[in-house]
Every structure is written in C-alpha cells, then in structure tokens.
Design an enzyme around this catalytic site. Structure first.
Site, PDB file in Angstrom:
ATOM      1  N   ASN A   9       0.880  -1.167   0.000  1.00  0.00           N
ATOM      2  CA  ASN A   9       0.000   0.000   0.000  1.00  0.00           C
ATOM      3  C   ASN A   9       0.922   1.223   0.000  1.00  0.00           C
ATOM      4  O   ASN A   9       1.468   1.577   1.035  1.00  0.00           O
ATOM      5  CB  ASN A   9      -0.890  -0.037   1.254  1.00  0.00           C
ATOM      6  CG  ASN A   9      -1.737   1.215   1.393  1.00  0.00           C
ATOM      7  OD1 ASN A   9      -1.858   2.016   0.466  1.00  0.00           O
ATOM      8  ND2 ASN A   9      -2.342   1.387   2.561  1.00  0.00           N
ATOM      9  N   TRP A  10       1.095   1.801  -1.179  1.00  0.00           N
ATOM     10  CA  TRP A  10       2.046   2.916  -1.289  1.00  0.00           C
ATOM     11  C   TRP A  10       1.537   4.185  -0.620  1.00  0.00           C
ATOM     12  O   TRP A  10       2.280   5.101  -0.376  1.00  0.00           O
ATOM     13  CB  TRP A  10       2.352   3.205  -2.768  1.00  0.00           C
ATOM     14  CG  TRP A  10       3.113   2.136  -3.479  1.00  0.00           C
ATOM     15  CD1 TRP A  10       3.550   0.933  -2.966  1.00  0.00           C
ATOM     16  CD2 TRP A  10       3.548   2.157  -4.847  1.00  0.00           C
ATOM     17  NE1 TRP A  10       4.210   0.224  -3.925  1.00  0.00           N
ATOM     18  CE2 TRP A  10       4.230   0.944  -5.097  1.00  0.00           C
ATOM     19  CE3 TRP A  10       3.416   3.068  -5.897  1.00  0.00           C
ATOM     20  CZ2 TRP A  10       4.793   0.636  -6.338  1.00  0.00           C
ATOM     21  CZ3 TRP A  10       3.958   2.768  -7.141  1.00  0.00           C
ATOM     22  CH2 TRP A  10       4.647   1.565  -7.349  1.00  0.00           C
ATOM     23  N   LYS A  11       0.230   4.242  -0.378  1.00  0.00           N
ATOM     24  CA  LYS A  11      -0.385   5.449   0.203  1.00  0.00           C
ATOM     25  C   LYS A  11      -0.102   6.652  -0.707  1.00  0.00           C
ATOM     26  O   LYS A  11      -0.057   6.495  -1.918  1.00  0.00           O
ATOM     27  CB  LYS A  11       0.085   5.660   1.644  1.00  0.00           C
ATOM     28  CG  LYS A  11      -0.089   4.396   2.495  1.00  0.00           C
ATOM     29  CD  LYS A  11       0.044   4.632   3.967  1.00  0.00           C
ATOM     30  CE  LYS A  11      -0.173   3.316   4.716  1.00  0.00           C
ATOM     31  NZ  LYS A  11      -0.164   3.462   6.169  1.00  0.00           N
ATOM     32  N   HIS A  94      -9.555   1.591   4.526  1.00  0.00           N
ATOM     33  CA  HIS A  94      -8.314   1.798   5.281  1.00  0.00           C
ATOM     34  C   HIS A  94      -8.575   2.791   6.412  1.00  0.00           C
ATOM     35  O   HIS A  94      -9.336   3.746   6.235  1.00  0.00           O
ATOM     36  CB  HIS A  94      -7.203   2.312   4.349  1.00  0.00           C
ATOM     37  CG  HIS A  94      -5.866   2.259   5.014  1.00  0.00           C
ATOM     38  ND1 HIS A  94      -5.461   3.204   5.926  1.00  0.00           N
ATOM     39  CD2 HIS A  94      -4.864   1.341   4.945  1.00  0.00           C
ATOM     40  CE1 HIS A  94      -4.254   2.870   6.373  1.00  0.00           C
ATOM     41  NE2 HIS A  94      -3.878   1.745   5.806  1.00  0.00           N
ATOM     42  N   GLU A  96      -6.943   5.165   7.535  1.00  0.00           N
ATOM     43  CA  GLU A  96      -6.654   6.576   7.218  1.00  0.00           C
ATOM     44  C   GLU A  96      -7.835   7.196   6.482  1.00  0.00           C
ATOM     45  O   GLU A  96      -8.148   8.374   6.675  1.00  0.00           O
ATOM     46  CB  GLU A  96      -5.357   6.652   6.396  1.00  0.00           C
ATOM     47  CG  GLU A  96      -4.137   6.362   7.273  1.00  0.00           C
ATOM     48  CD  GLU A  96      -2.950   5.741   6.551  1.00  0.00           C
ATOM     49  OE1 GLU A  96      -2.909   5.787   5.310  1.00  0.00           O
ATOM     50  OE2 GLU A  96      -2.071   5.194   7.246  1.00  0.00           O
ATOM     51  N   GLU A 166      -5.944  -4.561  10.438  1.00  0.00           N
ATOM     52  CA  GLU A 166      -4.869  -3.598  10.686  1.00  0.00           C
ATOM     53  C   GLU A 166      -5.154  -2.822  11.964  1.00  0.00           C
ATOM     54  O   GLU A 166      -5.953  -1.879  11.951  1.00  0.00           O
ATOM     55  CB  GLU A 166      -4.773  -2.603   9.519  1.00  0.00           C
ATOM     56  CG  GLU A 166      -4.474  -3.238   8.185  1.00  0.00           C
ATOM     57  CD  GLU A 166      -3.831  -2.234   7.231  1.00  0.00           C
ATOM     58  OE1 GLU A 166      -2.734  -2.525   6.736  1.00  0.00           O
ATOM     59  OE2 GLU A 166      -4.403  -1.154   7.004  1.00  0.00           O
ATOM     60  N   GLY A 172       2.277   2.349  10.809  1.00  0.00           N
ATOM     61  CA  GLY A 172       3.279   3.397  10.666  1.00  0.00           C
ATOM     62  C   GLY A 172       3.936   3.798  11.976  1.00  0.00           C
ATOM     63  O   GLY A 172       4.630   4.803  12.062  1.00  0.00           O
ATOM     64  N   SER A 212       2.972  -2.010  10.517  1.00  0.00           N
ATOM     65  CA  SER A 212       4.412  -2.143  10.761  1.00  0.00           C
ATOM     66  C   SER A 212       4.933  -3.554  10.503  1.00  0.00           C
ATOM     67  O   SER A 212       5.847  -4.029  11.189  1.00  0.00           O
ATOM     68  CB  SER A 212       4.776  -1.674  12.179  1.00  0.00           C
ATOM     69  OG  SER A 212       4.450  -0.307  12.339  1.00  0.00           O
ATOM     70  N   GLY A 233       2.641  -1.143   4.311  1.00  0.00           N
ATOM     71  CA  GLY A 233       2.761   0.270   3.965  1.00  0.00           C
ATOM     72  C   GLY A 233       4.215   0.650   3.743  1.00  0.00           C
ATOM     73  O   GLY A 233       4.784   0.451   2.674  1.00  0.00           O
ATOM     74  N   GLY A 234       4.840   1.185   4.792  1.00  0.00           N
ATOM     75  CA  GLY A 234       6.205   1.701   4.698  1.00  0.00           C
ATOM     76  C   GLY A 234       7.186   0.754   4.014  1.00  0.00           C
ATOM     77  O   GLY A 234       7.965   1.169   3.148  1.00  0.00           O
TER      78      GLY A 234
END
Ligand code: PGA
Length: 249
Positions: A9-11, A94, A96, A166, A172, A212, A233-234
């Site tokens: 998930n590049w966001k 998600h 966010e 999640e 993150g 994470s 993500g990251g």
C-alpha cells in the site's frame, strides 16, 4: 484453499516516475513467489503500472474508489474507471480513509458494492484504535466494521473479498501486534465469517495482517494458521524490503 497474499500500500507516496521505477524494479526481482503479490498505488499510477505488469505475477490495486457510480462528483475516481486501467483489486476502508476522510460504514458499503459490480476485488480493512485495544474492545470493533459494510453481501460476493486486519495503533508506528495477538483476532474474524457464511467461505477467506509488518517480523506473523499474508505500507516503498516480506512465504 485460500490464497496467501503480500500486498503493498504505497499510500500518498511516489510521483509517477518514482512509482514506475519501483514497479519496474519489483518486476525484475519478484519471480515465482509462494504467494500472490499485489501493489496498491495512487490512482495516477494505475494505468501505466498495470500496463508495465501485464501478464506479470504482480497484480495491481487502487487504494480507494468513489462511493458513486459516475456523474458530477468533481475529483472522484469511480470503480469503473479503476477497472478500466487494468487494476484487479481495490483497497477499501483503510483506517486513514475512515479517520481523515470521514468514511462511514454506509459509505464503505457503497464502495464495496461498486467495486464488486465492476469486477474489482476489494481488500477490505478493519481494525481498532489504541484506546479500543486498551479497553479490550477490539473484537467488538471489528465485528461492527464487518457487519456495517460487508456482511450484507451474498456468500458469492463475500467470497471475492480479501480482509485485512490492521490495528490502527500499529500502522506506521513501528509497533506491531505480536504474532499471538494477531493470530487471536484473525481466528476471531474467521469465526465471525463462519457464523455468517459457513465454514467453507470462512476457510477460503484470505485475512491479511497490516501494521508495521516488515522483513524481520513477517515470517513470525505469517507462520500462524489464520494469518494469510500482509498489507504492507512503509516497507512496500523499497523493492528489496518488499521482496524480503514476499520471501517470508
Ligand atoms: P505500515 O502501514 O506498514 O506502514 O504500518 C500498513 C498500512 O497502513 O496498510
């Protein structure tokens, strides 16, 4: 049997050129993975990256779609538009999006239905915030999220969905749910699916862990019977890091 999946998930990271460079690098280094591999990219990358990865093992996902089919909704991108880029999946719900863009159970219900109607497979995210975990309410929270947006679906449609648990406190933050914590709630989620749709649908349902997840902790998480991969993500922003997570399978 259900699929194992590692999804990135590049966001809101990577401009078009950087995104194409990352997808190109992944295309070169990911071969014969023991799981399905998906990259979730911003809308603007979808068409180019889908073309680049045509016939490749790596599949492409959007990170969102509109809750309306078409029309005067300036700035929105419909599920049909996403599908026309060649993308196969769509991340929905998600945390966010729920927290910063006011996405309610009802809005997400619409999005899930539109994604399915356009032959996109939703990766539907659920999970509790820190206060809810501290109050021991995580099960209640994920149950309400499922009931509010996806348990209205027919068994056939539900069978096309991937779930991603999640915990918001782990996204993150560098804090990860322990494999035991994750396994416990994944088993609970699978139990809810079984209650609603029966054992076969529940057994076939892929449930990803996100928050994470990285090359160091992925193998420990994925070793659990109810953890079928990760939403990353990251660690999906660097080809080597993402590849190391794929290699955890
Ligand atoms: P993270 O994000 O891996 O950077 O914690 C996961 C996600 O939000 O999907």
């Amino acid at each position: 049997m259900r699929k194992n999946i590692v999804a990135g998930n590049w966001k809101m990271n990577k401009n078009l050129q950087e995104g194409v460079a990352l997808a190109t690098e992944l295309k070169e280094i990911v071969s014969n993975p023991n799981c399905e591999v998906i990259i979730g990219t911003p809308f603007i990358h979808l068409a180019t990256v889908s073309e680049l990865l045509k016939d490749n093992v790596i599949k492409v996902s959007a990170e969102n779609c509109a809750d309306k089919a078409s029309g005067a909704y300036t700035g929105e991108v419909s599920a049909e538009m996403v599908k026309s880029t060649g993308a196969e999946y769509c991340i929905l719900g998600h945390s966010e999006r729920r927290a910063y863009y006011g996405e309610t159970y009802e809005i997400l219900k619409e999005k899930v239905q539109l994604a399915l109607a356009n032959d996109l497979k939703p990766i539907f995210c659920i999970g509790e915030v820190k206060e809810e975990r501290e109050a021991g309410k995580q099960n209640e929270v994920v149950k309400a999220q499922l009931e509010g947006s996806v348990f209205n679906l027919s068994a056939e449609d539900f069978g096309k969905i991937v779930l991603a648990y999640e915990p918001v406190w782990a996204i993150g933050t560098g804090l990860t749910a322990t494999p035991e914590q994750a396994q416990e709630i994944h088993a609970y989620i699978r139990g809810l699916v079984a209650e609603k749709y029966g054992n076969e649908v529940a057994d076939n349902c892929t449930i990803l862990y996100g928050g994470s997840c990285n090359a160091k902790n992925a193998a420990g998480l994925f070793a659990n019977p109810d953890i079928d991969g990760g939403l990353i993500g990251g660690a999906s922003l660097k080809a080597e890091d993402f590849k190391a997570i794929i290699d955890a399978f």
